[in-house]
Design a protein around this motif. Structure first.
Motif, PDB file in Angstrom:
ATOM      1  N   ASP A  46       0.811  -1.276  -0.018  1.00  0.00           N
ATOM      2  CA  ASP A  46      -0.030  -0.016  -0.004  1.00  0.00           C
ATOM      3  C   ASP A  46       0.943   1.353   0.044  1.00  0.00           C
ATOM      4  N   LEU A  47       1.921   1.146   0.671  1.00  0.00           N
ATOM      5  CA  LEU A  47       2.962   2.176   0.808  1.00  0.00           C
ATOM      6  C   LEU A  47       4.316   1.853   0.255  1.00  0.00           C
ATOM      7  N   LEU A  48       4.867   2.282  -0.696  1.00  0.00           N
ATOM      8  CA  LEU A  48       6.103   2.030  -1.081  1.00  0.00           C
ATOM      9  C   LEU A  48       7.334   3.041  -0.698  1.00  0.00           C
ATOM     10  N   LEU A  49       8.275   2.692   0.194  1.00  0.00           N
ATOM     11  CA  LEU A  49       9.340   3.618   0.617  1.00  0.00           C
ATOM     12  C   LEU A  49      10.478   3.338  -0.125  1.00  0.00           C
ATOM     13  N   LEU A  50      11.243   4.270  -0.849  1.00  0.00           N
ATOM     14  CA  LEU A  50      12.242   3.959  -1.735  1.00  0.00           C
ATOM     15  C   LEU A  50      13.228   4.985  -1.259  1.00  0.00           C
ATOM     16  N   ASP A  51      14.460   4.397  -1.016  1.00  0.00           N
ATOM     17  CA  ASP A  51      15.605   5.540  -0.325  1.00  0.00           C
ATOM     18  C   ASP A  51      16.651   5.344  -1.478  1.00  0.00           C
ATOM     19  N   GLU A  52      16.689   6.528  -2.180  1.00  0.00           N
ATOM     20  CA  GLU A  52      17.817   6.570  -3.496  1.00  0.00           C
ATOM     21  C   GLU A  52      17.519   5.322  -4.467  1.00  0.00           C
ATOM     22  N   PRO A  53      16.325   5.125  -4.823  1.00  0.00           N
ATOM     23  CA  PRO A  53      16.434   3.911  -5.912  1.00  0.00           C
ATOM     24  C   PRO A  53      16.947   4.058  -7.098  1.00  0.00           C
ATOM     25  N   THR A  54      17.373   5.091  -7.672  1.00  0.00           N
ATOM     26  CA  THR A  54      18.258   5.449  -8.839  1.00  0.00           C
ATOM     27  C   THR A  54      19.629   5.138  -8.685  1.00  0.00           C
ATOM     28  N   ASN A  55      20.296   5.318  -7.523  1.00  0.00           N
ATOM     29  CA  ASN A  55      21.530   4.911  -7.260  1.00  0.00           C
ATOM     30  C   ASN A  55      21.941   3.583  -8.183  1.00  0.00           C
ATOM     31  N   HIS A  56      23.046   3.745  -8.988  1.00  0.00           N
ATOM     32  CA  HIS A  56      23.437   2.569  -9.471  1.00  0.00           C
ATOM     33  C   HIS A  56      22.861   1.923 -10.741  1.00  0.00           C
ATOM     34  N   LEU A  57      21.671   2.844 -11.294  1.00  0.00           N
ATOM     35  CA  LEU A  57      20.855   2.374 -12.329  1.00  0.00           C
ATOM     36  C   LEU A  57      21.410   3.274 -13.572  1.00  0.00           C
ATOM     37  N   ASP A  58      21.362   2.557 -14.769  1.00  0.00           N
ATOM     38  CA  ASP A  58      21.636   3.326 -16.017  1.00  0.00           C
ATOM     39  C   ASP A  58      20.282   3.884 -16.408  1.00  0.00           C
ATOM     40  N   PHE A  59      20.330   4.585 -17.540  1.00  0.00           N
ATOM     41  CA  PHE A  59      19.331   5.459 -18.070  1.00  0.00           C
ATOM     42  C   PHE A  59      18.193   4.574 -18.593  1.00  0.00           C
ATOM     43  N   ASP A  60      18.541   3.476 -18.971  1.00  0.00           N
ATOM     44  CA  ASP A  60      17.310   2.723 -19.444  1.00  0.00           C
ATOM     45  C   ASP A  60      16.546   2.016 -18.404  1.00  0.00           C
ATOM     46  N   SER A  61      17.248   1.744 -17.097  1.00  0.00           N
ATOM     47  CA  SER A  61      16.523   1.023 -16.058  1.00  0.00           C
ATOM     48  C   SER A  61      15.760   2.230 -15.142  1.00  0.00           C
ATOM     49  N   ILE A  62      16.407   3.599 -15.442  1.00  0.00           N
ATOM     50  CA  ILE A  62      15.691   4.561 -14.716  1.00  0.00           C
ATOM     51  C   ILE A  62      14.296   5.017 -15.352  1.00  0.00           C
ATOM     52  N   ALA A  63      14.526   5.094 -16.772  1.00  0.00           N
ATOM     53  CA  ALA A  63      13.247   5.156 -17.571  1.00  0.00           C
ATOM     54  C   ALA A  63      12.129   4.287 -17.250  1.00  0.00           C
ATOM     55  N   TRP A  64      12.647   2.898 -17.219  1.00  0.00           N
ATOM     56  CA  TRP A  64      11.460   1.690 -17.037  1.00  0.00           C
ATOM     57  C   TRP A  64      10.976   1.851 -15.594  1.00  0.00           C
ATOM     58  N   LEU A  65      11.829   2.268 -14.607  1.00  0.00           N
ATOM     59  CA  LEU A  65      11.239   2.567 -13.238  1.00  0.00           C
ATOM     60  C   LEU A  65      10.154   3.693 -12.976  1.00  0.00           C
ATOM     61  N   GLN A  66      10.719   4.788 -13.859  1.00  0.00           N
ATOM     62  CA  GLN A  66       9.623   5.738 -14.121  1.00  0.00           C
ATOM     63  C   GLN A  66       8.353   5.428 -14.440  1.00  0.00           C
ATOM     64  N   GLN A  67       8.444   4.683 -15.506  1.00  0.00           N
ATOM     65  CA  GLN A  67       7.255   4.305 -16.292  1.00  0.00           C
ATOM     66  C   GLN A  67       6.546   3.332 -15.301  1.00  0.00           C
ATOM     67  N   TYR A  68       7.109   2.293 -14.860  1.00  0.00           N
ATOM     68  CA  TYR A  68       6.688   1.367 -13.707  1.00  0.00           C
ATOM     69  C   TYR A  68       5.946   2.202 -12.670  1.00  0.00           C
ATOM     70  N   LEU A  69       6.659   3.106 -11.861  1.00  0.00           N
ATOM     71  CA  LEU A  69       5.931   3.764 -10.944  1.00  0.00           C
ATOM     72  C   LEU A  69       4.885   4.748 -11.231  1.00  0.00           C
ATOM     73  N   SER A  70       4.835   5.492 -12.608  1.00  0.00           N
ATOM     74  CA  SER A  70       3.705   6.221 -12.831  1.00  0.00           C
ATOM     75  C   SER A  70       2.300   5.365 -12.822  1.00  0.00           C
ATOM     76  N   SER A  71       2.516   4.132 -12.829  1.00  0.00           N
ATOM     77  CA  SER A  71       1.180   3.202 -12.987  1.00  0.00           C
ATOM     78  C   SER A  71       1.014   2.505 -11.760  1.00  0.00           C
ATOM     79  N   TYR A  72       1.890   2.840 -10.884  1.00  0.00           N
ATOM     80  CA  TYR A  72       1.677   2.062  -9.589  1.00  0.00           C
ATOM     81  C   TYR A  72       0.250   2.429  -8.724  1.00  0.00           C
ATOM     82  N   LYS A  73      -0.283   1.573  -8.125  1.00  0.00           N
ATOM     83  CA  LYS A  73      -1.536   1.801  -7.566  1.00  0.00           C
ATOM     84  C   LYS A  73      -1.470   2.325  -6.037  1.00  0.00           C
TER      85      LYS A  73
END
Length: 632
Positions: free
Chosen positions: A178-205
């Protein structure tokens, strides 16, 4: 609606108040970016919400079935497990259900005649249905693939710190809490992975609360910005861009209030010194008011826009030159006959694939790593400062001001003025009351900020920065960006932070792996846009084999003048086939839009789309060929 309510949260750490009487509500679809200076209590607030801290006061209220998932900065995973087993090793409900089902299935398989084993299996199966846990394995594989973890049987102990962070991210995402807590989730991610994570979180319920230094990431995902500042929580609607504007207005108002207080204090001070002879009741009240104002001076905490401007040694024309540099580390080719001339005043950004050797290039420049072959020539006037990912040991029992005083009591700024250590600490966002603090009492981010200030106090003329955004807060990054803007020397930065690179680099080296390095002149966002556009351009269609090649001998070829009977039949139906394929493609694209959060389904649909594109390309090429003779 699933809601978390916090009332009167209060927590201290030593002499520091991290948060004081915080009251807030997190609703179901909130997307909150939590920011603040290192040491302000961001991680402590996440720990409190996750139930890790028990030394705060106040209350947290949630529904009974409320779930919270938490990605810490350093996920604690069992090093003896494989990647896949580690993901499913959590104590969250979905993982417990899956493990219970697997155990029940194994027991039932061994003793199918055992009624108790059969009942346990049926109960476990029902629980799997209730929690919709059947697709968890395929979902995890999809998430890990998007995060560039492909060997799922690999042991956790063999992974790098960045890879462990990505496995931890996959574990928390699959929980769908119900609540997702993320502490610096983009550390160590490349740009493709960051873009994917943005898309994933945009549709998170559910709701999202994220601590991150990535300002572009905040701009894309946040609909609220919360700022922890001297124990208080300020809430701003909108994304990071909206926050910057509103914060500027708030700071301006606070500064105005502080200036009015200072003027009033000076007036009262002058009156007190004048020594009025008659002390009436009204005058006594004025005296009391003066003492109140005097007590307030220096205690009002106003976050100001600061800039740090230090002098530096002269930098000659010759800075750094690499000629035919080759470097191999283990089985990885880092540099292959690489040559580059780095000149005074340049701003070079280095980015690209994880593990491709970006930090290794900085180590070569800093003299920490020898080349296999080739030459590196560093100018005689170069004075390097190297901010590494692993900072030098800092004496924990020293006080901050003593640690910096080892460099000197004063340094000289660009205008030739003397700047004290105390002034520098304040410019680098350490309030005066902290200057005598023991270093061991600082947070990890505060220690890195202190270390960076020490490097800058050495007044280098060439600055090497290795992933500075991984551990520095946004306010400190802003100070660093302002410093670089005024810095007359050369700056070479390794980073995955798009916003930071856009501000500090105008020439790029992009490491693609296996010794391949792209060069680009311009901002990093422009490079990403160009790369994305290039990926959309399809290669030119190959000439069909039956047509004569452009460079064929000039002999008189035997020309085809009309379609055969079979080709005529093919021509009559080919447009209908192309229309049918385009309709199927549109249907698949619509299905992808409707299944944005189902990455297992998306993978199947993407495969269908790729196949349809291939068929369409072939049909269109065939149509072009047949049309030449059908129209003749």
């Amino acid at each position: 609606m699933q809601t978390l309510r916090a009332e009167h949260l209060h927590r201290t750490y030593g002499e520091k108040t991290l948060f004081d009487d915080l009251n807030f509500i997190i609703n179901e679809h909130d997307r909150i970016g939590l920011i603040g200076v290192n040491g302000s209590g961001k991680t402590s607030l996440l720990n409190t919400l996750a139930g890790i801290n028990n030394d705060q006061t106040g209350t947290l209220t949630t529904p009974k079935d409320y779930t919270i998932g938490y990605l810490t900065q350093k996920p604690a995973l069992d090093e003896s497990l494989t990647v896949m087993d580690a993901v499913f090793s959590g104590n969250q409900s979905v993982f417990v259900t899956i493990r219970r089902y697997e155990a029940a299935l194994a027991a039932y398989g061994e003793h199918p005649e055992d009624e108790k084993a059969q009942k346990r299996y049926l109960d476990a199966e029902a629980q799997m249905n209730e929690e919709d846990a059947w697709t968890a394995e395929s979902d995890v594989k999809t998430i890990l693939t998007q995060l560039k973890i492909t060997d799922l049987s690999q042991s956790i102990k063999t992974l790098s710190g960045g890879q462990v962070k990505r496995v931890g991210l996959a574990q928390v995402l699959i929980q769908s809490p119900d609540l997702l807590l993320l502490d610096e989730p983009t550390n160590h991610l490349d740009f493709d992975s960051i873009a994917w994570l943005q898309q994933y979180l945009s549709s998170y319920k559910g709701a999202l609360l994220v601590v991150t230094h990535d300002r572009y990431f905040l701009d894309q995902i946040a609909n609220q910005i919360w700022e922890l500042d001297f124990g208080k929580l300020y809430q701003y609607p909108g994304n990071y861009q909206a926050y910057v504007q509103e914060k500027a207005e708030r700071v301006s108002q606070e500064a105005d209030a502080e200036q009015k207080s200072q003027r009033l204090y000076q007036q009262e001070l002058a009156w007190m010194k004048a020594g009025a002879k008659a002390r009436s009741t009204k005058q006594n009240a004025r005296i009391n008011r003066f003492h109140e104002l005097a007590a307030q001076q220096g205690t009002r905490q106003v976050q100001q826009n600061v800039a740090i401007s230090l002098g530096q040694q002269r930098l000659g024309k010759k800075v750094i030159e690499l000629k035919d540099a080759t470097l191999t580390l283990g089985d990885h080719l880092i540099l292959k006959d690489f040559s580059d001339l780095i000149q005074g005043g340049e701003r070079i950004g280095i980015s690209g694939e994880n593990g491709a050797g970006k930090s290794s290039l900085l180590n070569v420049i800093a003299g920490k790593l020898p080349l296999d072959s080739g030459i590196i020539d560093v100018g005689e006037t170069v004075k390097l400062a190297y901010y590494t990912q692993q900072i030098e040991p800092i004496p924990e029992d020293k006080r901050m001001i003593n640690y910096l005083s080892e460099i000197g009591q004063h340094v000289t700024d660009k205008a030739g003025n003397s700047v004290s250590v105390t002034e520098l600490l304040e410019q680098f966002l350490f309030p005066r009351f902290m200057h005598g603090t023991l270093i061991r009492k600082l947070s990890g981010g505060e220690k890195r900020r202190l270390y960076l200030l020490k490097l800058l106090m050495e007044q280098p003329n060439v600055l090497l920065l290795d992933e500075p955004t991984n551990d520095l807060d946004i306010s400190t990054l802003t100070v660093l960006e302002d410093y670089i803007a005024q810095f007359a020397g050369t700056v070479i930065t390794v980073s995955h932070d798009r916003y930071f690179l856009d501000k500090v680099a105008d020439r790029l080296l992009i490491f693609d792996g296996n010794g391949q390095i792209e060069r680009y002149s311009g901002q990093f966002s422009d490079y990403l846009a160009a790369a994305q556009e290039a990926s959309k351009v399809k290669p030119a269609k190959a000439k069909v084999a039956t047509k004569p090649a452009a460079d064929a001998a000039p002999a008189e070829p035997k020309k085809k003048v009309k379609l055969t009977y079979a080709e005529q039949k093919e021509w009559e139906g080919i447009e209908g086939e192309i229309d049918s394929l385009e309709t199927q493609k549109a249907d698949v694209q619509e299905a992808m839009n409707q299944n944005g959060a189902n990455y297992d389904k998306l993978a199947d649909l993407q495969a269908q789309l790729d196949d349809l594109d291939k068929q369409l390309d072939a049909k269109v090429a065939r149509w072009e060929y047949l049309s030449e003779y059908a129209e003749g």
